[in-house]
Design a protein around this motif. Structure first.
Motif: not given
Length: 456
Positions: A91-96, A135-138, A161-168, A183-189
């Protein structure tokens, strides 16, 4: 005849039933344990299946260095793709997005890839809600067809500054009673490389309206691009220090070499004079560029391998020494012979006369010319770029090759002027002092001569 039963055989006969009994008990215990474990496994609830699982989460490379590096503070994009199971009804997906990351939603691309090979494209209907980080897509209607949901977020700027960027990410299903997210698990950095202050300033300048208007002029863009100017400055600065290093070592070494050659050219011994004359004529009569090529490509063919920096210093020193020889020789010949004769009449040897009478006066006279030779030597270090010595021009040429703009050469010219303009002023000042001293001495001599005539 019947064999008698001894006590030993009787004991073995009684022991056999007891051993079989123990074995039976152990086997029964093992069977009971296995059966009980199987019942527990059947009774345990199965792990819930995930309606959405991550396929990929990547950023677009945006570096001029290579095609794989993602830089912070530079425009990029995030590609997020996850599976959708049939009949689940997403029904919906939220990306952080990672903290400190900015993005745009105007050109958001949302596609459902279906079919056996996931090549059939379907544009699902959705509404979008977004804030600084999420952002949330319904979806209307909910996604029930099996496939892969592909989302591309444009205008992404990761932290400088850069670094390891983690999307949730999390999603909701149409059948969820409490509408809680999964939650969607194991999202690569996403690995992001930090950028320096000048690079960040360049990125900021690119967004300024006046810089964009400036670069619309082809001439200004090729020769004075502000964005390339700020990024090339620290890189070319490294080559500036290399050029100064070459001169700082080569010039002091060329001073005694030139003096030795000058004394050899003034020697009364024909062989010594011939050696110095031949050397000076060869060096002064051939281009420095050719001498550099002979040293850097000829010596390795002869089996002589010398590192670039000391070899470059040696070539520049030997070339400058030949020119200094003529400067010194002219200075020595400008000293009046009467002074040398007066020194010899006082009992000084030829060596003492040279050290205490001729050379001090000669150095004072040739200082302006030596300063000019230093300027020439500093500018001639640019020729070392042709053989791979990472000096001023070499760094500038590397940036020009990657950007197509001549601006780095302008930056290199500024670094040359930083040294040559002040030294040119010093040279003129020294020349004025030398000529002024000559005029004063001549005036004193004329006044003394007039006084003697008047007294007579």
């Amino acid at each position: 005849m019947r064999t008698p039963i001894t006590s030993q055989s009787t004991g073995r006969a009684h022991a056999c039933p007891a051993a079989w009994a123990r074995t039976a008990r152990v086997a029964f215990a093992l069977m009971f344990t296995c059966l009980f474990g199987s019942l527990l496994a059947l009774a345990a609830p199965a792990a819930p299946a995930q309606a959405m699982e991550i396929v990929k989460c990547t950023g677009r490379p945006n570096s001029d260095k290579d095609q794989t590096t993602i830089q912070g503070g530079t425009q990029s994009r995030i590609t997020f793709e996850a599976t959708v199971d049939a009949g689940e009804g997403v029904e919906s997906l939220t990306i952080l997005v990672p903290e400190g990351t900015t993005y745009e939603t105007d050109d958001l691309a949302v596609t459902l890839l279906t079919g056996d090979d996931f090549m059939t494209r379907v544009d699902p209907s959705y509404t979008l809600e977004s804030d600084e980080r999420s952002l949330t897509l319904t979806f209307e209607p909910a996604l029930t067809e099996m496939g892969r949901l592909n989302i591309i977020i444009y205008g992404v700027y990761f932290p400088v500054a850069g670094g390891e960027m983690q999307v949730a990410a999390s999603y909701t299903l149409a059948g969820d009673a409490d509408n809680t997210g999964h939650a969607i698990a194991d999202i690569p950095v996403i690995s992001v490389e930090g950028i320096s202050g000048p690079e960040a300033l360049s990125q900021w300048l690119e967004e300024q309206a006046w810089v964009q208007a400036w670069n619309e002029n082809r001439f200004l863009h090729l020769f004075f691009d502000p964005t390339i100017l700020v990024t090339s400055f620290p890189v070319v600065l490294t080559g500036f220090f290399m050029s100064l290093g070459v001169v700082a070592v080569a010039f002091p070494l060329a001073i005694p070499l030139g003096l030795l050659l000058a004394l050899m050219r003034l020697s009364k011994i024909a062989v010594v004079r011939g050696i110095a004359t031949t050397y000076v004529n060869l060096v002064r009569g051939t281009p420095l560029f050719l001498q550099i090529y002979v040293a850097f490509f000829g010596l390795p063919l002869a089996g002589i391998d010398i590192p670039n920096f000391p070899l470059g210093v040696t070539v520049m020193c030997m070339n400058s020494g030949a020119y200094m020889c003529e400067i010194y020789r002219a200075g020595i010949l400008s000293i009046s012979k009467g002074q040398t004769e007066a020194a010899r009449s006082l009992g000084m040897t030829s060596l003492q006369t040279t050290l205490y009478v001729v050379l001090p006066q000669m150095f004072r006279l040739v200082i302006p010319n030596l300063t000019s030779e230093f300027i020439v030597l500093y500018k001639d270090t640019s020729l070392l770029a042709a053989v791979g010595v990472m000096e001023l021009v070499m760094y500038a040429r590397t940036i020009v090759a990657s950007t197509g703009s001549i601006t780095p050469y302008i930056v290199a010219a500024v670094f040359y002027l930083i040294i040559t303009l002040p030294l040119s002023k010093v040279t003129r000042h020294l020349e004025d002092r030398v000529h002024g001293g000559r005029r004063r001495r001549r005036a004193v001599a004329d006044a003394a001569e007039k006084g003697e005539v008047a007294h007579a």
